[in-house]
Design a protein around this motif. Structure first.
Motif, PDB file in Angstrom:
ATOM      1  N   GLN A 115      44.054   7.161  44.429  1.00 46.69           N
ATOM      2  CA  GLN A 115      43.671   7.609  45.760  1.00 46.69           C
ATOM      3  C   GLN A 115      44.793   8.395  46.422  1.00 46.69           C
ATOM      4  O   GLN A 115      44.559   9.343  47.168  1.00 46.69           O
ATOM      5  CB  GLN A 115      43.296   6.400  46.631  1.00 46.69           C
ATOM      6  CG  GLN A 115      42.843   6.743  48.029  1.00 46.69           C
ATOM      7  CD  GLN A 115      41.581   7.570  48.043  1.00 46.69           C
ATOM      8  OE1 GLN A 115      40.775   7.504  47.135  1.00 46.69           O
ATOM      9  NE2 GLN A 115      41.408   8.366  49.089  1.00 46.69           N
ATOM     10  N   ASN A 179      36.052  10.859  48.220  1.00 43.09           N
ATOM     11  CA  ASN A 179      37.159   9.894  48.310  1.00 43.09           C
ATOM     12  C   ASN A 179      38.253  10.377  49.247  1.00 43.09           C
ATOM     13  O   ASN A 179      39.095   9.598  49.691  1.00 43.09           O
ATOM     14  CB  ASN A 179      37.773   9.655  46.928  1.00 43.09           C
ATOM     15  CG  ASN A 179      36.811   8.951  46.000  1.00 43.09           C
ATOM     16  OD1 ASN A 179      35.640   8.860  46.291  1.00 43.09           O
ATOM     17  ND2 ASN A 179      37.308   8.475  44.886  1.00 43.09           N
ATOM     18  N   ASP A 213      44.639  -2.665  40.903  1.00 41.68           N
ATOM     19  CA  ASP A 213      44.470  -1.994  42.186  1.00 41.68           C
ATOM     20  C   ASP A 213      44.954  -2.935  43.281  1.00 41.68           C
ATOM     21  O   ASP A 213      44.583  -4.115  43.303  1.00 41.68           O
ATOM     22  CB  ASP A 213      42.989  -1.645  42.405  1.00 41.68           C
ATOM     23  CG  ASP A 213      42.793  -0.679  43.544  1.00 41.68           C
ATOM     24  OD1 ASP A 213      43.088  -1.066  44.689  1.00 41.68           O
ATOM     25  OD2 ASP A 213      42.352   0.449  43.302  1.00 41.68           O
ATOM     26  N   TYR A 255      36.846   2.057  50.618  1.00 46.73           N
ATOM     27  CA  TYR A 255      37.548   2.214  49.343  1.00 46.73           C
ATOM     28  C   TYR A 255      37.209   1.072  48.390  1.00 46.73           C
ATOM     29  O   TYR A 255      36.950   1.301  47.203  1.00 46.73           O
ATOM     30  CB  TYR A 255      39.053   2.275  49.579  1.00 46.73           C
ATOM     31  CG  TYR A 255      39.844   2.337  48.296  1.00 46.73           C
ATOM     32  CD1 TYR A 255      40.020   3.546  47.636  1.00 46.73           C
ATOM     33  CD2 TYR A 255      40.391   1.185  47.741  1.00 46.73           C
ATOM     34  CE1 TYR A 255      40.730   3.608  46.447  1.00 46.73           C
ATOM     35  CE2 TYR A 255      41.096   1.237  46.551  1.00 46.73           C
ATOM     36  CZ  TYR A 255      41.264   2.447  45.910  1.00 46.73           C
ATOM     37  OH  TYR A 255      41.947   2.494  44.731  1.00 46.73           O
ATOM     38  N   ASN A 258      33.352   1.548  47.227  1.00 42.87           N
ATOM     39  CA  ASN A 258      33.042   2.748  46.448  1.00 42.87           C
ATOM     40  C   ASN A 258      33.939   2.915  45.229  1.00 42.87           C
ATOM     41  O   ASN A 258      33.473   3.395  44.190  1.00 42.87           O
ATOM     42  CB  ASN A 258      33.163   3.985  47.339  1.00 42.87           C
ATOM     43  CG  ASN A 258      32.060   4.071  48.373  1.00 42.87           C
ATOM     44  OD1 ASN A 258      30.974   4.573  48.108  1.00 42.87           O
ATOM     45  ND2 ASN A 258      32.338   3.562  49.564  1.00 42.87           N
ATOM     46  N   THR A 259      35.209   2.553  45.334  1.00 40.16           N
ATOM     47  CA  THR A 259      36.149   2.809  44.246  1.00 40.16           C
ATOM     48  C   THR A 259      36.396   1.581  43.373  1.00 40.16           C
ATOM     49  O   THR A 259      36.345   1.678  42.150  1.00 40.16           O
ATOM     50  CB  THR A 259      37.492   3.317  44.817  1.00 40.16           C
ATOM     51  OG1 THR A 259      37.247   4.489  45.601  1.00 40.16           O
ATOM     52  CG2 THR A 259      38.460   3.656  43.698  1.00 40.16           C
ATOM     53  N   LYS A 262      32.849   0.235  42.577  1.00 36.33           N
ATOM     54  CA  LYS A 262      32.127   1.357  41.949  1.00 36.33           C
ATOM     55  C   LYS A 262      30.639   1.341  42.279  1.00 36.33           C
ATOM     56  O   LYS A 262      29.774   1.432  41.393  1.00 36.33           O
ATOM     57  CB  LYS A 262      32.336   1.333  40.423  1.00 36.33           C
ATOM     58  CG  LYS A 262      33.783   1.450  39.982  1.00 36.33           C
ATOM     59  CD  LYS A 262      33.908   1.538  38.481  1.00 36.33           C
ATOM     60  CE  LYS A 262      35.347   1.502  38.011  1.00 36.33           C
ATOM     61  NZ  LYS A 262      36.230   2.443  38.688  1.00 36.33           N
TER      62      LYS A 262
END
Length: 332
Positions: A115, A179, A213, A255, A258-259, A262
């Protein structure tokens, strides 16, 4: 246009610091805009007929714009020049902030590396495009003042095309890389956690930054919150509700969903509601509802939305599922 510079600064600074708050000193950035506003009050209070005459005169001869002073405090040329010059000053200062932020060689393990790179590219595209556009606008303004507006405008068509291209680059960047909007989500840690992190070896830190992460813990907390509190049963449930409940910034929640998870928030919300409706249809939750009642208690606003979401996930309608489940229970 006098406010574009301060707003750009607040955005860049907030993105770099993962903080959208303003300080008491930030009111200084609005002084010039306030002076300009006070200066155009006499012009704004003129009768409408007088303004209409000015508009008609400009339609007949655009060069007369240099003779119409709409600001009480300063001249027309200064009025036109101060706006792009001020905006350009803010852009250059924002360039410095970005350079200062990324001139630090040490990588902050509390910010997701992927990111970080996405946001850095976006900030470079944004600042570069704005710098290019403002330079072109400044050239156009200078040409119009030193020659005539009509001549300056006619000779500046290539600048219009290049400015349009710069706008397109910024717009498509937002569409292709959503993003970007997450900024630099930085996990907040306590002093004890920071101390422990600093005491780790460099090899361990490097391994963690590559493989884990920093928002995994928050993602797990969000999943636990959704499972235990079931806020999605509220038909008006939104992502901001999660941010409020978890007491974290909205871009952190975006974040994580979505990241890290997923999945889009709309799909996550729909899946959770369908899963809950399955429990109602299967009789795992001791309540007796009609199909409309199940849709309502699962958080769907309409029966049609319930049917569409259910069929997309399960492959059959709620009625078909209920019939199939009843037959299976009889066979057993």
């Amino acid at each position: 246009m006098l406010l574009l510079g301060p707003f750009l600064l607040f955005y860049i600074r907030g993105t770099l610091e993962d903080n959208d708050g303003l300080t008491k000193k930030d009111w200084i950035h609005f002084i010039l805009a306030l002076i300009h506003l006070m200066g155009i009050i006499p012009y704004s209070l003129q009768p409408f007929s007088e303004k209409l005459n000015i508009a008609n005169a400009l339609l007949e001869n655009v060069d007369q714009i240099l003779t119409i002073n709409s600001n009480y405090f300063y001249s027309v040329p200064f009025n036109f020049l101060i706006r792009p010059i001020l905006f350009l000053t803010y852009i250059i200062y924002c360039m410095y902030l970005i350079w200062k932020r990324f001139a630090i060689p040490n990588y902050d393990s509390n910010i997701p590396k992927k990111q970080l790179l996405i946001s850095l590219r976006w900030l470079i595209i944004l600042i570069s495009s704005l710098f290019f556009i403002v330079i072109e606008f400044l050239i156009l303004t200078v040409n119009s003042i030193h020659t005539k507006p009509s001549i300056g405008l006619v000779n500046s068509y290539p600048l219009y095309i290049l400015s349009g291209a710069a706008y397109c680059v910024m717009s498509f960047s937002l569409l292709l890389f959503p993003n970007i909007l997450y900024g630099f989500p930085k996990r907040k840690t306590s002093e004890r956690t920071n101390t422990e992190t600093q005491n780790k070896t460099d090899a361990s830190e490097s391994e963690n930054s590559e493989n884990e992460d920093p928002f995994n813990d928050l993602t797990l907390a969000i999943q636990e919150y959704l499972a235990s509190e079931k806020p999605f049963l509220n038909p008006d449930f939104s992502i901001s509700d999660i941010a409020s409940a978890m007491q974290v910034p909205l871009n952190h929640v975006s974040y994580c969903i979505n990241t890290v998870m997923k999945i889009k928030f709309s799909d996550l919300k729909s899946d959770l509601r369908v899963t809950y409706s399955l429990e109602l249809l299967s009789g795992k939750i001791k309540h007796s509802y009609t199909i409309e009642g199940i849709a309502h208690h699962s958080g769907f606003k309409t029966r049609a939305n319930f049917y569409n979401a259910f069929k997309a996930k399960i492959g059959m309608t709620p009625t078909e599922y209920q019939t199939s489940n009843s037959l299976n229970n009889k066979l057993i």
